[in-house]
Each structure stands twice: as C-alpha cells, then as structure tokens.
Design an enzyme around this catalytic site. Structure first.
Site, PDB file in Angstrom:
ATOM      1  N   CYS A   1       6.776  -5.245  15.346  1.00  0.00           N
ATOM      2  CA  CYS A   1       6.416  -4.197  16.307  1.00  0.00           C
ATOM      3  C   CYS A   1       4.982  -4.459  16.755  1.00  0.00           C
ATOM      4  O   CYS A   1       4.092  -4.654  15.934  1.00  0.00           O
ATOM      5  CB  CYS A   1       6.518  -2.808  15.672  1.00  0.00           C
ATOM      6  SG  CYS A   1       8.181  -2.417  15.105  1.00  0.00           S
TER       7      CYS A   1
ATOM      8  N   GLU B   1       0.836  -1.197   0.000  1.00  0.00           N
ATOM      9  CA  GLU B   1       0.000   0.000   0.000  1.00  0.00           C
ATOM     10  C   GLU B   1       0.872   1.248   0.000  1.00  0.00           C
ATOM     11  O   GLU B   1       1.973   1.254   0.544  1.00  0.00           O
ATOM     12  CB  GLU B   1      -0.921  -0.019   1.226  1.00  0.00           C
ATOM     13  CG  GLU B   1      -1.935  -1.148   1.109  1.00  0.00           C
ATOM     14  CD  GLU B   1      -2.857  -1.287   2.308  1.00  0.00           C
ATOM     15  OE1 GLU B   1      -3.987  -1.742   2.109  1.00  0.00           O
ATOM     16  OE2 GLU B   1      -2.456  -0.968   3.442  1.00  0.00           O
TER      17      GLU B   1
ATOM     18  N   CYS C   1      -0.602   5.884   9.734  1.00  0.00           N
ATOM     19  CA  CYS C   1       0.608   5.165  10.141  1.00  0.00           C
ATOM     20  C   CYS C   1       0.263   3.893  10.886  1.00  0.00           C
ATOM     21  O   CYS C   1      -0.538   3.900  11.809  1.00  0.00           O
ATOM     22  CB  CYS C   1       1.413   6.010  11.120  1.00  0.00           C
ATOM     23  SG  CYS C   1       2.451   7.188  10.353  1.00  0.00           S
TER      24      CYS C   1
HETATM   25  N1  SAH Z   1       9.789   0.311   9.442  1.00  0.00           N
HETATM   26  C1  SAH Z   1       9.899   1.743   9.410  1.00  0.00           C
HETATM   27  C2  SAH Z   1       8.866   2.444   8.545  1.00  0.00           C
HETATM   28  C3  SAH Z   1       7.435   1.989   8.630  1.00  0.00           C
HETATM   29  S1  SAH Z   1       6.494   2.433  10.057  1.00  0.00           S
HETATM   30  C4  SAH Z   1       9.913   2.289  10.814  1.00  0.00           C
HETATM   31  O1  SAH Z   1       9.797   1.509  11.745  1.00  0.00           O
HETATM   32  O2  SAH Z   1      10.098   3.476  10.988  1.00  0.00           O
HETATM   33  C5  SAH Z   1       6.179   4.149   9.913  1.00  0.00           C
HETATM   34  C6  SAH Z   1       5.865   4.812  11.258  1.00  0.00           C
HETATM   35  O3  SAH Z   1       4.562   4.457  11.742  1.00  0.00           O
HETATM   36  C7  SAH Z   1       6.835   4.404  12.341  1.00  0.00           C
HETATM   37  O4  SAH Z   1       7.240   5.501  13.109  1.00  0.00           O
HETATM   38  C8  SAH Z   1       5.988   3.459  13.172  1.00  0.00           C
HETATM   39  O5  SAH Z   1       6.480   3.312  14.450  1.00  0.00           O
HETATM   40  C9  SAH Z   1       4.640   4.140  13.115  1.00  0.00           C
HETATM   41  N2  SAH Z   1       3.539   3.294  13.505  1.00  0.00           N
HETATM   42  C10 SAH Z   1       3.451   1.953  13.451  1.00  0.00           C
HETATM   43  N3  SAH Z   1       2.249   1.527  13.908  1.00  0.00           N
HETATM   44  C11 SAH Z   1       1.570   2.625  14.255  1.00  0.00           C
HETATM   45  C12 SAH Z   1       0.248   2.851  14.773  1.00  0.00           C
HETATM   46  N4  SAH Z   1      -0.589   1.850  14.993  1.00  0.00           N
HETATM   47  N5  SAH Z   1      -0.137   4.125  14.984  1.00  0.00           N
HETATM   48  C13 SAH Z   1       0.695   5.159  14.708  1.00  0.00           C
HETATM   49  N6  SAH Z   1       1.920   5.010  14.221  1.00  0.00           N
HETATM   50  C14 SAH Z   1       2.360   3.766  14.002  1.00  0.00           C
END
Ligand code: SAH
Length: 348
Positions: free
Chosen positions: A117, A93, A340
């Site tokens: 994560c 996406e 995000c």
């Molecule tokens: N793998 C990379 C890029 C993808 S995640 C990274 O970890 O940075 C992009 C951003 O979205 C990251 O800062 C991540 O921590 C955040 N993110 C992930 N899940 C989220 C959620 N449920 N709500 C808000 N931000 C989130």
C-alpha cells in the site's frame, strides 16, 4: 534459538496425546495448558502443582519461547509502542491506545507486509514471515499487563491493525483468537476483537463460514477501482471491488454484523465529488459504517497529504444523508511513530 520444540505450538489434544504416550495422566496436560495459556508462566519450574520429575521431564523436552519487549516508548498522549523481539530476533511493533475506560491493543500479524500500500510505512519492509499463534497471543498478554500498570484497568479491545495482513496469515491468526477468547486461556470476548484487512475475499468468506465472532474492518480508501488499485495494488490482485463487495455481502448474510470501512482522504486523490458518491454507493450495498481516518505522514514526500477538513465534512454529510454512520478517527501516538501506518521498526 532453542532447538527443543515450542510447547506452546501444541494444542491441548496434542499435549494430552504426548503425556499419555509417556505414561502420564491426561489431566496433567490440562494443568500444563492452563499454566501456559491462562497463567502465562514462562518456565516449567513455576508449574507448582506438577511433580519435580515431571517439570524436569518437560524442561528436557520442550522450550517456552516468549516475546521480549526490546524497546518501550510512551507518547505524550499516553499511547504506548513496543518493539517486540521474536524467537528468531526479528522485530514487530505493537501499540496500546488509551481512551477513557477503554484500552485498545493494536497487534501485528506478520513481520513486514507483502501488500505494498503506497501510503503505509510497513509496506517498505519486506514481508519476512508470518507470526505464530503464541507470538500474537504474547502481544496481547503484554498489552494487558501494560494496561493494568499504566492505565489501571485490563485491556478492553484488540485490533489487528499492526504490521501485516491478518487474512494472509489466516490459520495462525484464527488460532491466536481461539486462545485469546477461550475460557481455558485468556477468556476475552470475541466481540471486542476486530480484524482489519485490505480485503482478501476468499478469507472473508471463510471467516463468515466459520462463524468467527470477531468484528471486520476493511481498509477501503477508495470505492473506485482505478484509484484503489493505484494506492493499494492488492485491489487488482484480489479481483477488484466487485469481488470484495460480494465477499462482504456474504459476510453480512452469514454473521449479521456490519462491516466497518476504514477510509483515508487524500488531497487530489479521493477528495472530489466523484469519490464521495462512489463511497456512498458502495457502502449502501452492504450494511456498514465508515471510519474516516486521519492520514499519518510516513515520509517527506508530498504524494499523500491529508485532505482539508471541509472534505471530511462533505464525506460525513453525504454518508449521513444515505443513512450510513460515519465517524472521524483522530490520530494518536504520532510523536513516537505509533499511529496507523507508521509502524516500520525505526528503532533499528
Ligand atoms: N493489513 C491490514 C491491517 C494493517 S493496516 C489492513 O490493511 O487493514 C491498519 C490500518 O492503517 C489500515 O486501515 C490502513 O489502511 C491504515 N493505514 C496505513 N497507512 C496509514 C497512514 N499512513 N496513515 C493512516 N492510516 C494508515
């Protein structure tokens, strides 16, 4: 899927080599390269400054795979989400976020993600494979078209915050960035690109050494090792906060660019004084700013909940007192699961 080799996997040098070897003039390779990367044509017939014979020859030897937008969604706040079909029919996406005169494309770098994560929807998808450079560039090309069509101006910014961990697909991401920034291809400014990483120290150092001109954002979410490892298991695998900090200091020393920390504040996890102090102490050790981001719920479980507004204020105040700039990033595109951490190929 076509069996012919993907012509967009060739560098200009490789293409030139191929042309010369087949008795064609070297400058023809440059023309083809421009059609492919600057004008973004998707079939050889459109390469009108080449002879018909040459076009047929290319057609017989190469394919030009291109992503397909399998589903297009537009949020009530203007955010656009694309389900992007790849050469092998896997899907990632990409998101387009409008803000005043700015439009930011949020692109994916991997199909699924290997990081696990706990608060992220993409983590529920198995990592299937890395995206190729052309699949990354195509997301940007499409986003630029959509920005022109829906917001009336070209794309201004790119963030690698879609699916996947960009620094675990280092070579392809860097090769895509080279295409996005090169005058021979899209020609966008590198400083308008940000790589967001969960923190892969070795590759942060490599980026610093290679003087990559892009911005660096790090998903920190806690500056206390035990807590960070609990919500982001990659923390421990990559040597913990100590290794991360040392790589970031190295980055700053080499690039003189501030790091942006992305930070979610969860109820009962990192909404206490100790967490605030730990973040301030950590952020003081490397020139940085902090982006407090709003949590987007990814399912009905209540393990993760957005902390109270008063805690965000407490974070902002404490960081401010230490001279560290902090902003709060409000969420966009929640109604279409485009925010995000919500990218999870739900359309399937
Ligand atoms: N793998 C990379 C890029 C993808 S995640 C990274 O970890 O940075 C992009 C951003 O979205 C990251 O800062 C991540 O921590 C955040 N993110 C992930 N899940 C989220 C959620 N449920 N709500 C808000 N931000 C989130």
């Amino acid at each position: 899927m076509s069996q012919k080799p993907n012509i967009r996997s060739y560098t200009l040098d490789q293409l030139t080599g191929f042309f010369v070897q087949h008795g064609e003039k070297a400058f023809r390779a440059k023309q083809v390269y421009e059609w492919l990367w600057k004008k973004n044509v998707r079939n050889f017939d459109e390469m009108t400054n080449l002879s018909k014979d040459l076009r047929q020859f290319l057609e017989a030897n190469f394919s030009i795979p291109y992503i397909k937008i399998r589903k297009f969604q537009r949020s009530t706040d203007g955010t656009i989400k694309n389900a992007v079909g790849l050469k092998d029919d896997l899907v990632v996406e990409s998101v387009l976020i409008p803000a005043n005169k700015r439009t930011t494309a949020c692109v994916s770098s991997q199909v699924g993600c290997s990081l696990d994560c706990k608060f992220c929807a993409t983590a529920r998808l198995k990592r299937m494979r890395n995206l190729t450079p052309d699949e990354i560039v195509d997301q940007v090309v499409e986003a630029n078209k959509q920005s022109l069509e829906y917001y009336g101006h070209p794309l201004t910014n790119i963030v690698f915050m879609g699916m996947g961990e960009p620094l675990l697909n280092y070579d392809n991401v860097m090769s895509a960035i080279e295409k996005i920034t090169s005058e021979k291809a899209l020609g966008m400014a590198a400083r308008r690109i940000t790589i967001s990483t969960s923190g892969i120290p070795k590759n942060i150092r490599r980026m610093a050494d290679e003087q990559t001109k892009v911005g660096l954002a790090v998903s920190l979410h806690s500056a206390i090792d035990e807590i960070r490892t609990e919500i982001m298991p990659v923390n421990k695998r990559q040597g913990g906060l100590k290794e991360l900090l040392s790589a970031l200091q190295y980055w700053y020393q080499k690039t003189k660019r501030k790091v942006t920390f992305e930070y979610l504040v969860f109820k009962g996890i990192n909404d206490d004084e100790k967490s605030i102090k730990a973040l301030v102490d950590f952020a003081k050790k490397v020139p940085s700013k902090v982006n407090l981001i709003e949590y987007n719920p990814i399912d009905d479980s209540d393990r993760f909940q957005q902390a109270d507004e008063s805690v965000l204020e407490a974070y902002k105040k404490a960081l401010g007192r230490a001279g560290i700039m902090a902003t709060v990033r409000r969420s966009k595109g929640q109604d279409i699961d485009a925010a995000c951490g919500q990218l999870a190929n739900k359309f399937e």
